[in-house]
Design a protein around this motif. Structure first.
Motif, PDB file in Angstrom:
ATOM      1  N   UNK A 407       5.066  24.681  24.113  1.00 30.96           N
ATOM      2  CA  UNK A 407       5.670  24.939  25.412  1.00 30.96           C
ATOM      3  C   UNK A 407       4.587  24.885  26.490  1.00 30.96           C
ATOM      4  N   UNK A 408       4.759  24.042  27.505  1.00 26.00           N
ATOM      5  CA  UNK A 408       3.771  23.962  28.580  1.00 26.00           C
ATOM      6  C   UNK A 408       3.910  25.123  29.554  1.00 26.00           C
ATOM      7  N   UNK A 409       5.121  25.692  29.663  1.00 24.74           N
ATOM      8  CA  UNK A 409       5.349  26.786  30.602  1.00 24.74           C
ATOM      9  C   UNK A 409       5.461  26.307  32.048  1.00 24.74           C
ATOM     10  N   UNK A 410       5.531  24.975  32.262  1.00 28.51           N
ATOM     11  CA  UNK A 410       5.586  24.435  33.620  1.00 28.51           C
ATOM     12  C   UNK A 410       7.011  24.323  34.155  1.00 28.51           C
ATOM     13  N   UNK A 411       7.973  24.171  33.231  1.00 28.75           N
ATOM     14  CA  UNK A 411       9.356  23.964  33.657  1.00 28.75           C
ATOM     15  C   UNK A 411      10.071  25.301  33.825  1.00 28.75           C
ATOM     16  N   UNK A 412       9.650  26.064  34.845  1.00 25.09           N
ATOM     17  CA  UNK A 412      10.254  27.363  35.090  1.00 25.09           C
ATOM     18  C   UNK A 412      10.889  27.375  36.470  1.00 25.09           C
ATOM     19  N   UNK A 413      11.753  28.353  36.679  1.00 35.16           N
ATOM     20  CA  UNK A 413      12.451  28.485  37.964  1.00 35.16           C
ATOM     21  C   UNK A 413      11.442  28.624  39.101  1.00 35.16           C
ATOM     22  N   UNK A 414      10.413  29.464  38.886  1.00 27.80           N
ATOM     23  CA  UNK A 414       9.406  29.705  39.925  1.00 27.80           C
ATOM     24  C   UNK A 414       8.684  28.418  40.298  1.00 27.80           C
ATOM     25  N   UNK A 415       8.275  27.662  39.287  1.00 24.66           N
ATOM     26  CA  UNK A 415       7.541  26.423  39.551  1.00 24.66           C
ATOM     27  C   UNK A 415       8.419  25.356  40.192  1.00 24.66           C
ATOM     28  N   UNK A 416       9.687  25.308  39.800  1.00 26.49           N
ATOM     29  CA  UNK A 416      10.600  24.322  40.389  1.00 26.49           C
ATOM     30  C   UNK A 416      10.807  24.569  41.880  1.00 26.49           C
ATOM     31  N   UNK A 417      10.843  25.864  42.260  1.00 24.55           N
ATOM     32  CA  UNK A 417      10.998  26.191  43.681  1.00 24.55           C
ATOM     33  C   UNK A 417       9.677  25.993  44.424  1.00 24.55           C
ATOM     34  N   UNK A 418       8.568  26.367  43.775  1.00 22.85           N
ATOM     35  CA  UNK A 418       7.272  26.364  44.465  1.00 22.85           C
ATOM     36  C   UNK A 418       6.807  24.970  44.858  1.00 22.85           C
ATOM     37  N   UNK A 419       7.225  23.935  44.092  1.00 17.78           N
ATOM     38  CA  UNK A 419       6.753  22.587  44.448  1.00 17.78           C
ATOM     39  C   UNK A 419       7.298  22.153  45.813  1.00 17.78           C
ATOM     40  N   UNK A 420       8.545  22.539  46.128  1.00 13.56           N
ATOM     41  CA  UNK A 420       9.096  22.248  47.449  1.00 13.56           C
ATOM     42  C   UNK A 420       8.456  23.163  48.502  1.00 13.56           C
ATOM     43  N   UNK A 458       2.459  35.146  47.055  1.00 14.04           N
ATOM     44  CA  UNK A 458       2.119  36.196  46.081  1.00 14.04           C
ATOM     45  C   UNK A 458       3.361  36.972  45.657  1.00 14.04           C
ATOM     46  N   UNK A 459       4.214  37.280  46.632  1.00 13.84           N
ATOM     47  CA  UNK A 459       5.462  37.988  46.305  1.00 13.84           C
ATOM     48  C   UNK A 459       6.319  37.131  45.392  1.00 13.84           C
ATOM     49  N   UNK A 736      16.160  35.067  41.932  1.00 10.26           N
ATOM     50  CA  UNK A 736      16.545  34.257  43.096  1.00 10.26           C
ATOM     51  C   UNK A 736      16.667  35.133  44.352  1.00 10.26           C
ATOM     52  N   UNK A 737      17.157  36.372  44.170  1.00 10.78           N
ATOM     53  CA  UNK A 737      17.269  37.292  45.315  1.00 10.78           C
ATOM     54  C   UNK A 737      15.895  37.702  45.826  1.00 10.78           C
ATOM     55  N   UNK A 738      14.951  37.893  44.898  1.00  8.61           N
ATOM     56  CA  UNK A 738      13.582  38.239  45.332  1.00  8.61           C
ATOM     57  C   UNK A 738      12.946  37.063  46.059  1.00  8.61           C
ATOM     58  N   UNK A 739      13.290  35.853  45.647  1.00  6.00           N
ATOM     59  CA  UNK A 739      12.797  34.669  46.357  1.00  6.00           C
ATOM     60  C   UNK A 739      13.288  34.684  47.805  1.00  6.00           C
ATOM     61  N   UNK A 740      14.549  35.059  47.985  1.00  2.88           N
ATOM     62  CA  UNK A 740      15.127  35.113  49.333  1.00  2.88           C
ATOM     63  C   UNK A 740      14.372  36.133  50.189  1.00  2.88           C
ATOM     64  N   UNK A 741      14.080  37.312  49.576  1.00  2.00           N
ATOM     65  CA  UNK A 741      13.314  38.344  50.296  1.00  2.00           C
ATOM     66  C   UNK A 741      11.951  37.800  50.704  1.00  2.00           C
ATOM     67  N   UNK A 742      11.293  37.137  49.761  1.00  2.00           N
ATOM     68  CA  UNK A 742       9.971  36.564  50.026  1.00  2.00           C
ATOM     69  C   UNK A 742      10.041  35.513  51.136  1.00  2.00           C
ATOM     70  N   UNK A 743      11.076  34.685  51.086  1.00  2.00           N
ATOM     71  CA  UNK A 743      11.231  33.641  52.105  1.00  2.00           C
ATOM     72  C   UNK A 743      11.483  34.243  53.494  1.00  2.00           C
ATOM     73  N   UNK A 744      12.254  35.346  53.555  1.00  2.00           N
ATOM     74  CA  UNK A 744      12.512  36.000  54.835  1.00  2.00           C
ATOM     75  C   UNK A 744      11.214  36.479  55.468  1.00  2.00           C
ATOM     76  N   UNK A 745      10.345  37.092  54.622  1.00  2.00           N
ATOM     77  CA  UNK A 745       9.031  37.515  55.117  1.00  2.00           C
ATOM     78  C   UNK A 745       8.269  36.308  55.676  1.00  2.00           C
ATOM     79  N   UNK A 774       9.087  43.395  46.968  1.00  2.00           N
ATOM     80  CA  UNK A 774       9.626  42.641  45.832  1.00  2.00           C
ATOM     81  C   UNK A 774       9.566  43.454  44.547  1.00  2.00           C
ATOM     82  N   UNK A 775       8.435  44.101  44.285  1.00  2.00           N
ATOM     83  CA  UNK A 775       8.277  44.908  43.061  1.00  2.00           C
ATOM     84  C   UNK A 775       9.287  46.053  43.044  1.00  2.00           C
ATOM     85  N   UNK A 776       9.474  46.719  44.187  1.00  2.00           N
ATOM     86  CA  UNK A 776      10.439  47.833  44.268  1.00  2.00           C
ATOM     87  C   UNK A 776      11.863  47.336  44.021  1.00  2.00           C
ATOM     88  N   UNK A 777      12.193  46.192  44.625  1.00  2.00           N
ATOM     89  CA  UNK A 777      13.549  45.636  44.478  1.00  2.00           C
ATOM     90  C   UNK A 777      13.825  45.246  43.019  1.00  2.00           C
TER      91      UNK A 777
END
Length: 794
Positions: A407-420, A458-459, A736-745, A774-777
């Motif tokens: 497993x390369x660990x590259x095909x993750x939700x976080x990485x798929x969003x981060x490239x954009x 980072x968040x 995905x909800x934490x991503x939204x929080x991070x994006x709002x910041x 993010x950690x609290x949420x």
């Protein structure tokens, strides 16, 4: 008749004999003996710690550990041996509660030659220091077995590389923590401000010290992020660590610029704080269950040693690795056959359930080939080795491509969003830089710095590790042990589930037995039960437990067994035959598992064996409507119609499947672009489990062998599989909800940064604020998700 009472020591139901001692009831002499030992040594409060906490002692022979006294094997097993003291660590899977720990750490009070003993509950290991001059290693193993804590000794447990703790990560975290704490202390006067001659005189020293503290954090503690970013770029993927590395470089570079030009104090304390929190998340993410092994191979159940037989009959215990083709070895009752071999002497009665999934035994005669992985049931066999351990049929399963997957660990939700995310941020920084270069060149650097600092995700990087870390803990508390956080994402993407039948949707050790024939009198039942006691065949053992009548033993005369057919004997003047249909001159129904019985050549009837399905299965399959369901089995298709009624929404069933068939079946489904989970319980499922997108190994007890897998699941939880799948899907929603929080910041911060209204210092303060949010949420939302599906164990 059967006595419905529980043993005082082990708490198990008393089905055979009832032993009264000291006004207490025991199920066997072993439990009674352990109670006597504890009582004699003033350890009877063992039972007060945890009711019915004892383990039923093994009734196996006392010579099973004699091989441990062979010098080469003794040296391989022990951790330390010098003078009269040896230190050994045993794997004991049946450790399960506080009283087990208490008893096993009190061994020195039970045996004067044991100096001390220490339990590691997480790993289910027991370390013992003992006097090897007075107490042999084999005697120590037998002593534990008689207490009910039989050690598991195999090639896997003999390997000493059991410590999987990443110490370098802890060192990196410690350096970041030290730098963060001291950096905040040194930066405090800068934040307070004011005109102070002493502060103004020494601020250069303080800033230099903060810089020196940050250097090892940036260049050592953050090194894993650099490696990950480079690995992603090499694979043409912009993963989450690329913008993180960019943010670290900009933050560190801007800070260096400020202290060199005396423009300001820099942001070394913020940088150390961010890396401190991110490394904390990484440690949390890497928390796995050290007691469980997910990548098992033949070492997990092969013996560490075998008995070699010379041509003059001399026996010698040797290491398994020293076996050569042409050697003759001795395999005793209930022992695993470690290599492919030819039977020389003895009558083989081989249980191949690990390999084929079939519970029936196969009879072997001298000259027949026997495959590795089978277990001999009956008298000892002399075998001639025809293949080395690593060339045998069973071990060749691990040479399949499925077992080489990485497993390369590259095909993750976080990485798929981060490239954009990364390209958008770089685009904003470039456009802003071009604009401000034409307006105010000095302000351009401030704007670009603020953009890259505020946009450091980072968040975003913390949200997945903390969310999945909490989910792993919740699932583990509910006996669903996930290998890593990547597995949770893979479970959420599943659309197909393949169930192995035997031992997965059926009970491994339970059978429904139904009698057909003329009524059997108690006189005959007692005689038949006496005769059944003389056989090691699994069906005979099941039938012995099934017949509920007083367990009186009568003399057996003229016992004769025809391997693979049945056996007969004279009991109290009558000749009874127990075995197959042909052995009793009857016609068998196709695909039916049954034991036929005759008395004085007169057919009495047959006991039909059916699998017992786990209760609640029908309800489970109703809830799995969103998945394609398939059934695989090594057994015949006798119960196909029953399975079709149980699983009306099935997509396919396949029977008489060997290990390679199962692996290929999974591969065929994956070729149709399906995301497949495989649930199986035995070695025969190992290839299919590894080939599947998610392999779930089912274990009905902690002492059973579980093959290579992504998840280890308690057997009794199979009927609630839908809950675990829903929790994994819910965790993706939380991420995905934490991503939204991070994006709002980021959106709010970027809108100020682009217009030149945000100082880099304020940008550096917003970064940890978003991480803490993010950690609290994630902590709160995962707790709510856990409570929704597992009310008591969230």
């Amino acid at each position: 008749m059967k006595v419905s009472e529980n043993c005082f020591h082990c708490g198990q139901g008393i089905e055979k004999e009832q032993i009264l001692f000291d006004e207490k009831v025991f199920c066997c002499n072993g439990c009674k003996s352990v109670y006597e030992i504890l009582n004699t040594n003033n350890l009877s409060n063992f039972y007060e710690l945890n009711k019915r906490a004892g383990i039923r002692p093994s009734d196996e022979n006392s010579t099973q550990f004699d091989y441990l006294d062979t010098p080469e094997i003794f040296d391989k097993i022990t951790d330390f041996s010098e003078g009269g003291t040896s230190l050994v660590t045993f794997k004991i899977p049946v450790i399960h509660c506080s009283s087990c720990i208490w008893l096993l750490e009190s061994l020195h009070t039970l045996n004067k030659n044991i100096k001390y003993s220490q339990v590691n509950f997480t790993r289910k290991t027991l370390q013992i220091s003992f006097n090897h001059n007075e107490l042999k290693l084999s005697e120590l193993a037998n002593f534990l077995t008689n207490l009910g804590y039989k050690p598991v000794i195999s090639l896997e447990t003999a390997d000493k590389n059991v410590d999987h703790l990443d110490k370098s990560l802890l060192v990196k975290f410690a350096i970041a923590a030290f730098a963060f704490g001291n950096g905040m202390f040194l930066a405090f006067p800068e934040y307070v401000g004011g005109e102070d001659y002493w502060m103004d005189h020494y601020k250069g020293l303080f800033r230099t010290l903060m810089c020196l503290l940050a250097v090892p954090v940036v260049f050592y503690s953050a090194s894993d992020y650099y490696k990950s970013a480079w690995y992603g770029l090499k694979n043409k993927i912009v993963n989450i660590d690329v913008p993180i590395v960019l943010g670290i470089i900009v933050l560190f570079g801007r800070s260096l610029y400020e202290i060199v030009t005396d423009y300001g104090p820099g942001y070394f304390d913020t940088l150390c704080g961010l890396l401190f929190f991110m490394l904390l998340g990484k440690i949390f993410q890497k928390r796995t269950y050290n007691a469980l092994s997910y990548d098992r191979d033949y070492k997990s159940f092969y013996p560490i040693a075998v008995t070699k037989v010379d041509f003059d009959g001399k026996q010698d215990n040797i290491l398994l690795s020293e076996i050569k083709i042409g050697d003759r070895i001795l395999v005793r009752n209930q022992e695993i056959i470690p290599v492919d071999a030819i039977l020389i002497n003895g009558e083989g009665n081989i249980d191949n359930s690990f390999i084929t999934g079939e519970s029936a035994t196969i009879s072997k005669q001298p000259g027949d080939k026997i495959f590795a992985g089978g277990k001999q049931i009956g008298s000892s066999l002399e075998l001639e080795v025809i293949k080395n351990v690593d060339q045998s049929y069973l071990t060749q399963l691990w040479n399949k491509e499925a077992f080489k997957k990485h497993e390369t660990g590259l095909d993750t939700l976080t990485n798929n969003i981060s490239k954009y995310f990364t390209f958008i941020i770089l685009g904003i920084a470039l456009l802003s830089g071009i604009y401000w270069a034409t307006v105010d060149l000095e302000k351009m650097f401030q704007v670009i710095s603020a953009i890259l600092i505020i946009a450091c995700p980072c968040a975003l990087a913390l949200s997945a590790p903390f969310t999945f870390g909490h989910i792993m803990r919740i699932l583990g508390r509910n006996k669903f042990y996930v290998k890593d956080t990547l597995t949770i994402e893979k479970i959420a993407k599943l659309d197909t589930i393949v169930f192995d039948k035997t031992g997965t949707i059926t009970h491994r050790k339970k059978s429904n037995i139904k009698y057909e024939g003329s009524e059997i009198q108690d006189f005959d039942l007692q005689n038949i039960k006496t005769l059944l006691k003389n056989s090691n065949h699994p069906l005979s053992k099941s039938l012995y437990e099934f017949i509920e009548i007083n367990d009186d033993y009568f003399p057996v005369e003229n016992f004769m067994e025809i391997s693979g057919k049945g056996y007969e004997a004279n009991v109290r003047g009558n000749i009874y035959k127990i075995g197959s249909a042909s052995y009793n001159n009857q016609e068998s129904k196709n695909l039916e598992t049954a034991v036929y019985i005759s008395k004085n050549d007169e057919f009495l009837g047959k006991f039909i064996f059916k699998n017992e399905y786990r209760p609640g299965l029908a309800n489970l399959f109703k809830k799995l409507t969103g998945y394609k369901i398939f059934i695989l089995s090594g057994d015949n298709s006798f119960e196909e119609s029953q399975l079709k009624q149980l699983i009306p929404n099935y997509q396919g069933m396949a029977f008489n499947q060997n290990p390679e068939d199962k692996l290929n079946y999974i591969k065929t489904l994956q070729d149709k672009n399906l995301k497949v989970a495989m649930l199986g319980d035995g070695l025969n499922d190992a290839g299919a489990l590894k080939q599947s997108n998610v392999g779930i190994a089912i274990a009905d007890d902690t002492n059973s062998f579980t093959p290579s897998s992504d998840v280890i699941m308690n057997g009794e939880k199979v009927v609630t599989l839908d809950k675990y799948l829903n929790v994994c899907k819910g965790s993706i929603t939380i991420v995905k909800m934490t991503f939204i929080i991070s994006f709002l910041y980021n959106v709010i911060g970027l809108s100020y940064a682009v217009t030149g209204h945000m100082h880099p210092l304020f940008a550096a303060l917003i970064m940890p604020a978003s991480s803490i949010t993010v950690v609290s949420f994630t902590t709160l939302s995962t707790w709510i998700l856990g409570r929704k599906y597992f009310k008591k164990q969230a």
